[in-house]
Every structure is written in C-alpha cells, then in structure tokens.
Design a protein around this motif. Structure first.
Motif, mmCIF file in Angstrom:
data_model
loop_
_atom_site.group_PDB
_atom_site.id
_atom_site.type_symbol
_atom_site.label_atom_id
_atom_site.label_comp_id
_atom_site.label_asym_id
_atom_site.label_seq_id
_atom_site.Cartn_x
_atom_site.Cartn_y
_atom_site.Cartn_z
ATOM 1 N N GLN A 1 0.880 -1.284 0.170
ATOM 2 C CA GLN A 1 0.194 0.014 -0.044
ATOM 3 C C GLN A 1 0.887 1.414 -0.049
ATOM 4 O OE1 GLN A 1 -2.143 -1.122 3.516
ATOM 5 N NE2 GLN A 1 -4.122 -1.519 2.457
ATOM 6 N N LEU A 2 1.902 1.268 0.838
ATOM 7 C CA LEU A 2 2.846 2.557 0.801
ATOM 8 C C LEU A 2 3.782 2.747 -0.358
ATOM 9 C CD1 LEU A 2 4.458 1.961 4.534
ATOM 10 C CD2 LEU A 2 2.771 3.630 3.768
ATOM 11 N N ALA A 3 4.070 1.647 -1.012
ATOM 12 C CA ALA A 3 4.496 1.767 -2.420
ATOM 13 C C ALA A 3 3.771 2.318 -3.453
ATOM 14 C CB ALA A 3 5.303 0.044 -2.776
ATOM 15 N N ARG A 4 2.761 2.279 -3.562
ATOM 16 C CA ARG A 4 1.908 2.842 -4.561
ATOM 17 C C ARG A 4 2.091 4.545 -4.616
ATOM 18 N NH1 ARG A 4 -0.429 0.396 -8.515
ATOM 19 N NH2 ARG A 4 -2.466 1.473 -8.591
ATOM 20 N N TRP A 5 2.756 4.960 -3.351
ATOM 21 C CA TRP A 5 2.825 6.598 -3.324
ATOM 22 C C TRP A 5 4.325 6.906 -3.255
ATOM 23 C CZ3 TRP A 5 -2.093 8.162 -3.917
ATOM 24 C CH2 TRP A 5 -3.267 7.249 -3.635
ATOM 25 N N GLY A 6 5.010 5.912 -3.611
ATOM 26 C CA GLY A 6 6.539 6.078 -3.302
ATOM 27 C C GLY A 6 6.880 6.482 -1.812
ATOM 28 N N LEU A 7 6.419 5.772 -0.974
ATOM 29 C CA LEU A 7 6.747 5.631 0.291
ATOM 30 C C LEU A 7 7.171 4.420 0.748
ATOM 31 C CD1 LEU A 7 3.390 7.588 1.655
ATOM 32 C CD2 LEU A 7 5.589 8.471 1.385
ATOM 33 N N SER A 8 7.694 4.264 2.191
ATOM 34 C CA SER A 8 8.348 3.164 2.669
ATOM 35 C C SER A 8 8.110 3.330 4.305
ATOM 36 C CB SER A 8 9.813 3.077 2.389
ATOM 37 O OG SER A 8 10.715 4.013 3.112
ATOM 38 N N ARG A 9 8.486 2.242 4.711
ATOM 39 C CA ARG A 9 8.121 1.951 6.152
ATOM 40 C C ARG A 9 8.922 3.121 7.002
ATOM 41 N NH1 ARG A 9 9.261 -4.593 7.902
ATOM 42 N NH2 ARG A 9 8.170 -5.211 6.153
ATOM 43 N N ALA A 10 10.333 3.489 6.556
ATOM 44 C CA ALA A 10 10.880 4.490 7.166
ATOM 45 C C ALA A 10 10.239 5.984 7.164
ATOM 46 C CB ALA A 10 12.627 4.719 6.669
ATOM 47 N N ASP A 11 9.249 6.042 6.304
ATOM 48 C CA ASP A 11 8.590 7.555 6.363
ATOM 49 C C ASP A 11 7.337 7.387 7.339
ATOM 50 O OD1 ASP A 11 9.935 8.673 4.320
ATOM 51 O OD2 ASP A 11 8.962 7.321 2.961
ATOM 52 N N VAL A 12 6.931 6.114 7.977
ATOM 53 C CA VAL A 12 5.885 6.187 8.770
ATOM 54 C C VAL A 12 6.242 6.589 10.119
ATOM 55 C CG1 VAL A 12 3.868 4.867 9.861
ATOM 56 C CG2 VAL A 12 5.065 4.034 7.515
ATOM 57 N N MET A 13 5.421 7.675 10.872
ATOM 58 C CA MET A 13 5.924 8.475 11.761
ATOM 59 C C MET A 13 4.917 7.867 13.152
ATOM 60 S SD MET A 13 8.386 10.315 11.181
ATOM 61 C CE MET A 13 8.701 11.376 12.627
ATOM 62 N N SER A 14 3.685 7.342 12.825
ATOM 63 C CA SER A 14 2.704 6.975 13.871
ATOM 64 C C SER A 14 1.862 6.012 13.157
ATOM 65 C CB SER A 14 2.131 8.089 14.342
ATOM 66 O OG SER A 14 1.218 7.903 15.301
ATOM 67 N N GLY A 15 1.317 5.138 13.711
ATOM 68 C CA GLY A 15 0.441 4.210 13.678
ATOM 69 C C GLY A 15 -0.972 3.728 14.497
ATOM 70 N N THR A 16 -2.022 3.881 14.095
ATOM 71 C CA THR A 16 -2.969 3.917 15.071
ATOM 72 C C THR A 16 -3.653 2.262 14.726
ATOM 73 O OG1 THR A 16 -3.582 6.023 15.086
ATOM 74 C CG2 THR A 16 -5.277 4.712 15.920
#
Length: 561
Positions: free
Chosen positions: A155-170
């Motif tokens: 899901q993150l890869a579709r927007w050019g994002l990775s795990r390292a960009d995730v700052m918080s999760g609910t």
C-alpha cells in the motif's frame, strides 16, 4: 474531460454506470423543456459515453491521481516540507461469497506537511497541514504482523513511500498490531521515532465489555430479549398489540398515534453484536421506563405464538422491578464507559486538545459520577418538569433509575442499598479495566505529545517532565522512541532548551529554535486521528458497494473508494 466529469457525477450521486447516460438525458430533457431549446438534449446525447468506457476511465483516473500525489510528495520531500506519513489500519473481512477466502486490509494514509515558517510565530495551532488518502485495499493472507507488514508495504509503495516514512500508526490492539512480531514493532525497527497509538473507541468498547462481564445475570437475559425483539415481525406485533383494543386481541394500552406510542416504538431494536457493547446498551435504552408495558405485550405475544428457547425466561425477567432497575443502572454505566468513543467523535487527536493523563482522568471520573445533570435526564428520557410533576428530588442518578421504574418512595428506599452495591460492583470492574489499559497504553511518548499543547505553560511543563524521565531512565530500559530522543544530540538539546525557555512559548514559536521537536512530534501525534473509525467507515461502504454492484472487481472498487 467529459469522461472525468461524468465519472465524478456518477460516483458523487451513487449512480450505476449503465444509468449515467439515461440520467443525463432525462435531466437535459427537463432543462430543454423549461427553456424551449432542444440543443442541450442533443449535446448530452453527443457527449454521453457507455458504462464500459466509464469503467475503463475509472481505472485510468485512479492511477493518474496516485502518480500525481506521489510526484507532489517527492517535490515536498525535496523542499524539506514533507514531515512523514501516519497510518490507521484495520482488517475488513468480506461478507460476499464471491470474496470467500480473501481478507482485505483497509489503510488510511495521513501525509503531514509543514506550513510557511513566516506564519509560525502567530499560529495558535501547530503549523502543519494533513492530506488524508485511502490506500488501495489489498489482500492480507493472515492475521500476523508479518502478513500485515507485507500488505502495508504494497500500500505504501503505490505512493513512493516506505516503512521509514511512517511516523505513527493507530491500531485496534489486535494480535497483528501488538507484540514482538506485530506491526508496531516492525515499524519501530524501521524508524526509531515511530509512535504507536491505540484506537480510543476500542478502549471504550473493551471498558464497556468489562462492565457487562460484571453483570452476567443481566447480560444473558438482555441478549435473549434483543434476539426476540429484533426477530421478524415481533416489533410490529408488539406495536399492534399495544394499540389494538382487547376485543381485537390487543391490550389497548395507548393510541396508535399517541405520544406514548411514539416514545415506545420510535426505533426498532437491532441485533446485538458481541464485540460492540453499544448494541447491548441500545436494547436497554429501548426498554428503559417501559419495562412493565413490554412485559405485558411480550407475555401476550408469547402466549399467542408459543415462543421457545430462552425467550420466555427473558420475558419473565421483565416482571421483576429490581432486575429492571439494575438493567437501567447498567445501561447508564455503559453510556459512561463509552466516553472515549464520544470524545473521539468530537476531537480528532488528544495532543491538539489536552493530555493523555487528563483525558483518562476525565473518563474515569465520568464512569463513577452520580450527579443528575441534563445529559443524564436526556438519557433517561426525562426533563426537569417531569421530576417536579412527580415530586421527585433524586440526589443521584441511581436513585432516579429506581424512581422511574418503582415510583413508590418506600420501595425505592428498600432497593437503594442493593442498587448502590450493584453500581459499585460494575463501576469498580470497569474503572479497574480502564486503569490497567490506560497504564499499558500510556507510554512516555504521551509526555512528548503534551509538548504540542497550545498552552505554552502546559507544553513546557510536559517538556520538563520528559527531560527528567529520559535522564533518570537506564539505557537498557528506554523504549526505541526514548532512545532516539535522548540519543540524538540536536533533539535532546532542543528539548532541554524548550523546557527552560523564558518566557514560555509554543514549540513552533521561538524563532524556529525548537523546529526539530516540531518535525518529530507534529506528524507523530497530530496527523492521524486517535481512532480507526475512518477504516470502519470504508469497511461499511465497500460492503454496501459489493452487495449492490455484483460484478464489481477489486481494482474498480479501489477506484470508487
């Protein structure tokens, strides 16, 4: 452009693809008739496209939007205004047989961007913008942290994002989120500044579950009553029995269009969902104040239809006044246990309004409070005029519950000690569960969240407490977030300077001196909400779409959502 406009029109107004050309043609015919001009109708006939073209164009627009947002993220990243992404995720098991064996994962992404620094000094809230987007629904093959992370990576890869960009999760506290192999642990390993958050409505639901578990003698009968009342024609039969005269087979308790009839039958009960205690509370609210009438109606109905199972036992329970009083008390306690759910529906994040300690203290106080205020009267469907007309002057809402059902002062005085004992048993269980859960959830990062408080004095006090906590905690005992904050010289220096700043200022003020703290804490606590209700809403929407659009496939479903 015409295809895109028609696509937006169809999705916005929930029109099936095959009905779009005819709907546009009918609207054009009405306008042409009003204006006396057939040119508009001819234009619509010329521009209308088939449902197949709209379905294909939907996929193209979906991909184009993803590419555009990914490009914007990259540009913001290069400009230094992209702070990171936060997530709220929840599983969504399909109900349609054609999706059997598939386990969908619904994830919302919350992109955080900094505002223009020229506005920081005068801003009353953190100078940060948030863009909420729904990631593509993907299949998550299992209920483990490893399976969930593979789905999130897609899901993150579709927007050019990775795990390292995730700052918080609910998350909702499920097994795939918590533990050494859960989602939070995997994201902490990729980004030590990651902050784990817990869905507040789920905390409320589990607190209410603890209250229900403390009253098993009422729980079983209440669920049997709910099953009976929501079955088939039962509700309509009870209404007919209440309004028909005795010679017609009813009881003639009220007129069909009377206020009492509207009060009793204004809303039909639904089935009880075991994981959603508000469904238990909804049945109790329907019965409250009308237990005697419902007992008479249900008893007559059971005689006419020969009901079996646990229903006769549940109906018989409505004849006992003290049990009805305890049910009313339990209903009020459940409404108070759901404090976090109501709070989260009004406030997006804790950090933007108050502190974790304060909101937990408010929830605990709400569960144990006994005052008779206007909110209590609304839940009891009473008013101050009703109290005066009956000569009631209850000192607590527990006494009010007894007065509403028993009516007689002598009976109320006799039942009051047992009612308070029941109240104490249930509330003690609920508050103990809330305290334990709050202690587990209330990690030190909530001290850091208070630094974002718009009141400079409170923010600075939280920074001082956090700095002392970090200095006093042994290196081996620090969490990943604490180790990152203490180990980064720039961040820790900004924290110490902010704690001692004179005069006190907000963290986004002070001529950007505390900007490292804002970049770390802003997205972690203000971007994504303290709940996963956005995911729950998407779950309900896509279930409805797949029921009405039988041929809808997953790519088109993602495009519509």
């Amino acid at each position: 452009m015409e295809k895109t406009n028609q696509l937006r029109y169809a999705i916005k107004n929930r029109i099936p693809w095959e009905r779009v050309p005819q709907t546009l043609a009918d609207a054009a015919a009405i306008l042409a008739s009003a204006r006396g001009d057939d040119g508009l109708k001819d234009l619509v006939d010329e521009l209308a496209v088939s449902r197949y073209a709209l379905a294909r164009h939907l996929l193209l627009v979906d991909v184009a939007l993803e590419k555009q947002i990914a490009r914007d993220i990259e540009q913001r990243r290069d400009a230094g205004t992209f702070l990171g992404v936060c997530i709220a995720t929840d599983e969504s098991p399909p109900e349609e047989p054609r999706f059997a064996g598939i386990r969908f994962q619904v994830t919302h992404l919350y992109l955080a961007f900094l505002d223009d620094p020229a506005t920081w000094e005068t801003a009353k809230q953190a100078p940060m913008q948030t863009l909420q987007i729904l990631a593509d629904i993907v299949h998550c093959p299992g209920n483990s942290g490893e399976d969930l992370m593979r789905a999130l990576d897609k899901q993150l890869a579709r927007w050019g994002l990775s795990r390292a960009d995730v700052m918080s999760g609910t998350g909702d506290g499920g097994g795939e989120n918590e533990g050494r192999l859960g989602m939070h642990a995997a994201l902490e390993a990729s980004n030590p500044a990651y902050v784990r958050r817990r869905c507040l409505p789920h905390l409320a639901w589990r607190t209410a579950d603890a209250a229900l578990a403390a009253a098993p003698e009422l729980l079983r009968g209440n669920r049997a009553l709910a099953s009976y009342l929501s079955e088939g024609v039962t509700w309509r039969r009870l209404r007919a029995l209440a309004t028909q005269p005795p010679e017609a087979g009813g009881l003639g308790l009220m007129g069909e269009f009377s206020g009492k009839c509207r009060d009793m039958f204004h809303k039909a009960p639904g089935p009880i969902v075991s994981t959603r205690p508000q469904t238990d509370m909804a049945v109790m609210q329907i019965l409250r104040g009308h237990e005697h009438e419902f007992h008479l109606l249900a008893r007559l109905d059971s005689e006419q239809r020969k009901l079996g199972g646990t229903t006769p036992e549940a109906i018989a329970a409505l004849a006992f006044g003290e049990a009805n009083c305890h049910r009313s008390i339990l209903c009020e306690i459940l409404s108070r246990c759901l404090f976090f759910m109501e709070w989260a529906s009004i406030n997006r994040t804790i950090a933007s309004r108050t502190t974790w300690e304060d909101v937990v203290a408010q929830a605990t106080e709400t569960i144990g409070a006994l005052d008779v205020d206007d909110a209590v009267l609304r839940r009891f469907r009473l008013s101050r005029e009703d109290l005066e007309s009956n000569g009631w002057a209850p000192r607590t809402w527990v006494e009010l519950a007894l007065l509403q059902i028993l009516g007689d002062a002598a009976l109320v005085a006799d039942a009051l000690p047992r009612a308070f004992a029941f109240h104490r048993r249930v509330t003690d269980r609920a508050t103990a569960h809330l305290a334990l859960t709050a202690d587990n959830v209330g990690r030190s990062h909530w001290l850091a969240a208070a630094i974002l408080h718009p009141d400079p004095t409170k923010a600075q006090a939280a920074a001082s407490r956090l700095a002392r906590h970090l200095a006093a905690t042994a290196p081996t005992s620090r969490t990943a977030f604490e180790a990152h904050l203490f180990g980064d010289a720039v961040l820790y220096a900004a924290l110490v300077d902010f704690a001692s700043a004179r005069p006190p200022v907000c963290v986004w003020q002070g001529r950007r001196h505390f900007e490292p703290l804002l970049r770390l804490l802003g997205p972690a606590f203000l971007a994504n909400p303290d709940h996963v209700l956005d995911c729950e809403r998407v779950h309900a929407r896509w279930q409805w779409l797949t029921q009405t659009k039988r041929a809808l496939k997953v790519p088109a479903l993602n495009g519509i959502l």
